[in-house]
Design a protein around this motif. Structure first.
Motif, PDB file in Angstrom:
ATOM      1  N   SER A  52       0.885  -1.267   0.157  1.00 13.39           N
ATOM      2  CA  SER A  52       0.021  -0.197   0.127  1.00 13.39           C
ATOM      3  C   SER A  52       0.797   1.343   0.158  1.00 13.39           C
ATOM      4  N   GLY A  53       0.825   2.422  -0.759  1.00 12.77           N
ATOM      5  CA  GLY A  53       1.254   3.438  -0.948  1.00 12.77           C
ATOM      6  C   GLY A  53       2.231   3.598  -2.011  1.00 12.77           C
ATOM      7  N   PHE A  54       2.313   2.490  -2.721  1.00 13.84           N
ATOM      8  CA  PHE A  54       3.061   2.285  -3.825  1.00 13.84           C
ATOM      9  C   PHE A  54       2.135   1.924  -5.137  1.00 13.84           C
ATOM     10  N   ASP A  55       2.345   2.622  -6.299  1.00 18.91           N
ATOM     11  CA  ASP A  55       1.658   2.343  -7.534  1.00 18.91           C
ATOM     12  C   ASP A  55       2.634   1.362  -8.127  1.00 18.91           C
ATOM     13  N   VAL A  56       2.290   0.025  -8.095  1.00 19.76           N
ATOM     14  CA  VAL A  56       3.095  -0.936  -8.597  1.00 19.76           C
ATOM     15  C   VAL A  56       2.749  -1.172 -10.013  1.00 19.76           C
ATOM     16  N   ARG A  57       3.370  -1.362 -11.142  1.00 17.26           N
ATOM     17  CA  ARG A  57       3.202  -1.473 -12.535  1.00 17.26           C
ATOM     18  C   ARG A  57       4.250  -2.694 -13.080  1.00 17.26           C
ATOM     19  N   PHE A  58       3.538  -3.697 -13.672  1.00 17.96           N
ATOM     20  CA  PHE A  58       4.248  -4.535 -14.105  1.00 17.96           C
ATOM     21  C   PHE A  58       4.286  -4.485 -15.742  1.00 17.96           C
ATOM     22  N   ARG A  59       5.537  -4.611 -16.457  1.00 20.80           N
ATOM     23  CA  ARG A  59       5.667  -4.433 -17.724  1.00 20.80           C
ATOM     24  C   ARG A  59       6.498  -5.710 -18.255  1.00 20.80           C
ATOM     25  N   GLN A  60       5.957  -6.295 -19.203  1.00 23.01           N
ATOM     26  CA  GLN A  60       6.555  -7.647 -20.220  1.00 23.01           C
ATOM     27  C   GLN A  60       7.822  -6.844 -20.790  1.00 23.01           C
ATOM     28  N   SER A  61       8.743  -7.610 -20.415  1.00 26.93           N
ATOM     29  CA  SER A  61      10.142  -6.955 -21.165  1.00 26.93           C
ATOM     30  C   SER A  61       9.885  -7.250 -22.622  1.00 26.93           C
ATOM     31  N   LEU A  62      10.153  -6.305 -23.484  1.00 29.11           N
ATOM     32  CA  LEU A  62      10.056  -6.243 -24.840  1.00 29.11           C
ATOM     33  C   LEU A  62      10.989  -5.397 -25.393  1.00 29.11           C
ATOM     34  N   ASP A  63      12.129  -4.977 -24.666  1.00 29.58           N
ATOM     35  CA  ASP A  63      13.026  -4.310 -25.128  1.00 29.58           C
ATOM     36  C   ASP A  63      14.228  -4.840 -26.041  1.00 29.58           C
ATOM     37  N   PHE A  64      14.636  -4.035 -27.082  1.00 27.68           N
ATOM     38  CA  PHE A  64      15.908  -4.663 -27.858  1.00 27.68           C
ATOM     39  C   PHE A  64      16.749  -3.645 -28.020  1.00 27.68           C
ATOM     40  N   VAL A  65      18.073  -4.225 -28.159  1.00 25.08           N
ATOM     41  CA  VAL A  65      19.111  -2.989 -28.466  1.00 25.08           C
ATOM     42  C   VAL A  65      19.711  -3.496 -30.085  1.00 25.08           C
ATOM     43  N   VAL A  66      20.310  -2.474 -30.534  1.00 24.50           N
ATOM     44  CA  VAL A  66      21.076  -2.591 -31.860  1.00 24.50           C
ATOM     45  C   VAL A  66      22.482  -2.291 -31.850  1.00 24.50           C
ATOM     46  N   SER A  67      23.403  -3.094 -32.040  1.00 22.24           N
ATOM     47  CA  SER A  67      24.702  -2.826 -32.433  1.00 22.24           C
ATOM     48  C   SER A  67      24.992  -1.780 -33.323  1.00 22.24           C
ATOM     49  N   PRO A  68      26.162  -1.319 -33.344  1.00 18.47           N
ATOM     50  CA  PRO A  68      26.591  -0.481 -34.448  1.00 18.47           C
ATOM     51  C   PRO A  68      26.680  -1.113 -35.877  1.00 18.47           C
ATOM     52  N   LYS A  69      26.817  -2.479 -35.958  1.00 19.86           N
ATOM     53  CA  LYS A  69      26.728  -3.139 -37.020  1.00 19.86           C
ATOM     54  C   LYS A  69      25.334  -3.662 -37.458  1.00 19.86           C
ATOM     55  N   GLY A  70      24.400  -3.253 -36.567  1.00 14.63           N
ATOM     56  CA  GLY A  70      23.169  -3.653 -36.906  1.00 14.63           C
ATOM     57  C   GLY A  70      22.589  -4.928 -36.416  1.00 14.63           C
ATOM     58  N   ASN A  71      23.253  -5.463 -35.710  1.00 20.44           N
ATOM     59  CA  ASN A  71      22.722  -6.538 -34.911  1.00 20.44           C
ATOM     60  C   ASN A  71      21.842  -6.600 -33.715  1.00 20.44           C
ATOM     61  N   VAL A  72      20.577  -7.177 -34.069  1.00 26.15           N
ATOM     62  CA  VAL A  72      19.524  -6.993 -33.045  1.00 26.15           C
ATOM     63  C   VAL A  72      19.568  -8.095 -31.905  1.00 26.15           C
ATOM     64  N   ALA A  73      19.538  -7.647 -30.656  1.00 28.26           N
ATOM     65  CA  ALA A  73      19.642  -8.612 -29.453  1.00 28.26           C
ATOM     66  C   ALA A  73      18.446  -8.081 -28.248  1.00 28.26           C
ATOM     67  N   PRO A  74      17.972  -8.895 -27.557  1.00 29.87           N
ATOM     68  CA  PRO A  74      16.949  -8.601 -26.360  1.00 29.87           C
ATOM     69  C   PRO A  74      17.877  -7.892 -25.550  1.00 29.87           C
ATOM     70  N   ALA A  75      17.273  -6.972 -24.915  1.00 30.00           N
ATOM     71  CA  ALA A  75      17.993  -5.833 -23.942  1.00 30.00           C
ATOM     72  C   ALA A  75      18.215  -6.585 -22.634  1.00 30.00           C
ATOM     73  N   ILE A  76      17.315  -7.456 -22.268  1.00 26.53           N
ATOM     74  CA  ILE A  76      17.390  -8.278 -21.031  1.00 26.53           C
ATOM     75  C   ILE A  76      18.625  -9.482 -21.418  1.00 26.53           C
ATOM     76  N   PRO A  77      19.747  -9.316 -20.536  1.00 25.60           N
ATOM     77  CA  PRO A  77      20.638 -10.532 -20.610  1.00 25.60           C
ATOM     78  C   PRO A  77      20.002 -11.770 -20.441  1.00 25.60           C
ATOM     79  N   GLN A  78      20.679 -13.003 -21.183  1.00 20.17           N
ATOM     80  CA  GLN A  78      20.292 -14.223 -21.226  1.00 20.17           C
ATOM     81  C   GLN A  78      19.960 -14.807 -19.597  1.00 20.17           C
ATOM     82  N   PRO A  79      20.748 -14.600 -18.658  1.00 18.81           N
ATOM     83  CA  PRO A  79      20.562 -15.141 -17.339  1.00 18.81           C
ATOM     84  C   PRO A  79      18.993 -15.093 -16.763  1.00 18.81           C
ATOM     85  N   PHE A  80      18.482 -13.809 -17.261  1.00 19.51           N
ATOM     86  CA  PHE A  80      16.975 -13.617 -16.831  1.00 19.51           C
ATOM     87  C   PHE A  80      16.048 -14.279 -17.732  1.00 19.51           C
ATOM     88  N   VAL A  81      16.336 -14.799 -18.832  1.00 19.26           N
ATOM     89  CA  VAL A  81      15.383 -15.280 -19.747  1.00 19.26           C
ATOM     90  C   VAL A  81      15.152 -16.927 -19.478  1.00 19.26           C
TER      91      VAL A  81
END
Length: 82
Positions: A52-81
């Motif tokens: 109580s007193g906290f506004d708790v919000r859950f989000r599903q992780s859907l973030d991705f990162v792109v390397s300078p070479k254009g490679n796409v990977a999930p932003a969450i490191p593998q140990p959490f998947v």
């Protein structure tokens, strides 16, 4: 860190603030794991027995990162998947 232990607790100004929790789909779809996640977050906020007193919000992780070479990977490191 187990539920019931916390690292000194946050400042009282955290109460009433939005808390965002980003979780992978494997956790989001599992009630027991979501309950444990909420318990752990509240413990780290210094309130191990209530949210109580906290506004708790859950989000599903859907973030991705792109390397300078254009490679796409999930932003969450593998140990959490699962």
């Amino acid at each position: 860190m187990s539920n019931g232990e916390f690292m000194g607790g946050p400042p009282d100004t955290w109460t009433g603030r939005e808390v965002n929790i980003t979780v992978p789909a494997g956790v989001l779809g599992n009630f027991d794991r979501m309950t444990e996640t909420l318990k752990e977050v509240m413990t780290q906020l210094g309130h191990p027995s209530c949210h109580s007193g906290f506004d708790v919000r859950f989000r599903q992780s859907l973030d991705f990162v792109v390397s300078p070479k254009g490679n796409v990977a999930p932003a969450i490191p593998q140990p959490f998947v699962s």
